[in-house]
Design a protein around this motif. Structure first.
Motif, mmCIF file in Angstrom:
data_model
loop_
_atom_site.group_PDB
_atom_site.id
_atom_site.type_symbol
_atom_site.label_atom_id
_atom_site.label_comp_id
_atom_site.label_asym_id
_atom_site.label_seq_id
_atom_site.Cartn_x
_atom_site.Cartn_y
_atom_site.Cartn_z
ATOM 1 N N GLU A 15 42.331 -71.235 116.618
ATOM 2 C CA GLU A 15 41.283 -70.671 115.352
ATOM 3 C C GLU A 15 40.970 -72.149 115.187
ATOM 4 O OE1 GLU A 15 43.944 -66.655 113.559
ATOM 5 O OE2 GLU A 15 44.261 -68.703 112.722
ATOM 6 N N ILE A 16 40.250 -72.227 113.546
ATOM 7 C CA ILE A 16 39.728 -73.022 112.948
ATOM 8 C C ILE A 16 39.704 -72.493 111.544
ATOM 9 C CG2 ILE A 16 37.652 -74.977 112.345
ATOM 10 C CD1 ILE A 16 36.878 -74.528 114.971
ATOM 11 N N HIS A 17 39.413 -73.065 110.751
ATOM 12 C CA HIS A 17 39.619 -73.242 108.789
ATOM 13 C C HIS A 17 38.922 -74.517 108.650
ATOM 14 C CE1 HIS A 17 43.387 -69.972 108.573
ATOM 15 N NE2 HIS A 17 43.966 -70.703 109.326
ATOM 16 N N THR A 18 37.595 -73.656 107.884
ATOM 17 C CA THR A 18 37.496 -74.994 107.129
ATOM 18 C C THR A 18 37.699 -73.871 105.150
ATOM 19 O OG1 THR A 18 34.773 -72.863 106.501
ATOM 20 C CG2 THR A 18 35.625 -74.454 108.737
ATOM 21 N N PRO A 19 36.633 -74.796 104.029
ATOM 22 C CA PRO A 19 37.260 -74.668 103.229
ATOM 23 C C PRO A 19 36.935 -73.093 102.167
ATOM 24 C CG PRO A 19 35.966 -76.484 103.307
ATOM 25 C CD PRO A 19 35.886 -76.000 104.290
ATOM 26 N N ARG A 20 36.006 -72.428 103.623
ATOM 27 C CA ARG A 20 35.746 -70.498 102.532
ATOM 28 C C ARG A 20 36.159 -69.794 104.253
ATOM 29 N NH1 ARG A 20 30.104 -70.577 100.623
ATOM 30 N NH2 ARG A 20 29.481 -72.283 102.374
ATOM 31 N N LEU A 21 35.794 -70.460 105.153
ATOM 32 C CA LEU A 21 35.621 -69.776 106.331
ATOM 33 C C LEU A 21 37.253 -70.206 107.312
ATOM 34 C CD1 LEU A 21 31.883 -70.255 107.297
ATOM 35 C CD2 LEU A 21 33.235 -67.865 106.061
ATOM 36 N N LEU A 22 36.968 -68.890 108.056
ATOM 37 C CA LEU A 22 38.105 -69.192 108.954
ATOM 38 C C LEU A 22 37.336 -68.550 110.479
ATOM 39 C CD1 LEU A 22 41.234 -68.597 110.423
ATOM 40 C CD2 LEU A 22 41.353 -66.541 109.576
ATOM 41 N N LEU A 23 37.656 -69.006 111.344
ATOM 42 C CA LEU A 23 36.779 -69.042 112.716
ATOM 43 C C LEU A 23 37.745 -68.900 113.742
ATOM 44 C CD1 LEU A 23 34.382 -71.661 112.635
ATOM 45 C CD2 LEU A 23 33.913 -70.239 111.705
ATOM 46 N N ARG A 24 37.449 -67.171 113.978
ATOM 47 C CA ARG A 24 39.069 -67.228 114.981
ATOM 48 C C ARG A 24 38.528 -65.926 116.166
ATOM 49 N NH1 ARG A 24 38.486 -61.603 114.033
ATOM 50 N NH2 ARG A 24 38.190 -61.180 111.558
ATOM 51 N N ARG A 25 39.573 -65.594 116.679
ATOM 52 C CA ARG A 25 39.280 -64.775 117.752
ATOM 53 C C ARG A 25 38.856 -63.217 117.124
ATOM 54 N NH1 ARG A 25 40.990 -67.214 123.262
ATOM 55 N NH2 ARG A 25 39.906 -64.361 124.667
ATOM 56 N N TRP A 26 38.291 -62.446 117.985
ATOM 57 C CA TRP A 26 37.761 -60.814 117.861
ATOM 58 C C TRP A 26 39.169 -59.719 117.868
ATOM 59 C CZ3 TRP A 26 33.327 -60.426 115.835
ATOM 60 C CH2 TRP A 26 32.422 -61.494 116.100
ATOM 61 N N ARG A 27 39.179 -59.115 117.287
ATOM 62 C CA ARG A 27 39.538 -58.405 116.740
ATOM 63 C C ARG A 27 39.724 -56.820 117.027
ATOM 64 N NH1 ARG A 27 42.357 -60.840 111.412
ATOM 65 N NH2 ARG A 27 40.890 -59.255 110.907
ATOM 66 N N GLU A 28 39.936 -56.338 117.103
ATOM 67 C CA GLU A 28 39.552 -54.337 116.710
ATOM 68 C C GLU A 28 39.061 -54.079 115.815
ATOM 69 O OE1 GLU A 28 41.859 -50.523 118.327
ATOM 70 O OE2 GLU A 28 42.393 -52.241 119.465
#
Length: 177
Positions: A3-16
């Motif tokens: 996961e990567i956190h930016t000031p406004r976003l979460l970049l993550r793996r996919w969920r159902e």
């Protein structure tokens, strides 16, 4: 889990539960006008795409992140890394790309997510060079590429559709400069 956190976003793996909002993004002709031949994709195709993106994570150690807004938890689209097998002339290569739903355009989300992903590619995954590919006329994506410090590497055509393409690139030394 990566996961990567930016000031406004979460970049993550996919969920159902990402399938429905991503299918909605893929069904929007305005979003898809610069992707492949411009055709929209249905939920079944989107599910196949997400499955393939997750497999790439397992096989390559990188892939396309789901982009989630921290403030609302909404899925805005994706940003991430992939092998651009559709364009053999640039291989071996890793491409950074993005696709966001229209409500998320013009707010800097693509640039914010792509900058974090580029850092991940060059510093965490040890890649020496990253490219990005845009159809000629996709000025918004080319603007993001330039914001990332990428330069126009070559002009070519899509081997199937014949659409003119711009290939941008940045290597580790340019990134660190």
């Amino acid at each position: 889990m990566t996961e990567i956190h930016t000031p406004r976003l979460l970049l993550r793996r996919w969920r159902e539960d990402d399938l429905a909002p991503m299918a909605e993004i893929n069904a929007d002709p305005q979003v898809m006008q610069w992707i492949g031949d411009g055709s929209v994709r249905d939920a079944e195709r989107t599910a196949e795409d997400i499955e393939r993106w997750e497999e790439e994570w397992d096989e390559e150690g990188f892939g396309l992140f789901a982009v989630e807004l921290l403030a609302s938890g909404e899925l805005a689209g994706f940003v991430g890394l992939s092998v651009p097998a559709f364009l053999p002339e640039v291989l071996p290569a890793v491409e950074i790309g993005w696709r966001l739903g229209t409500p998320y355009w013009g707010q800097g989300y693509a640039s914010e997510a792509a900058a974090a992903t580029l850092e991940f590619a060059l510093t965490d995954r040890g890649l020496e060079r990253v490219i990005s590919i845009a159809r000629l006329g996709n000025d918004a994506s080319e603007n993001v590429m330039r914001k990332l410090g990428m330069h126009l590497d070559r002009e070519t055509t899509h081997p199937v559709s014949g659409f003119p393409l711009h290939v941008y690139a940045i290597d580790l030394t340019e990134y660190e400069a």
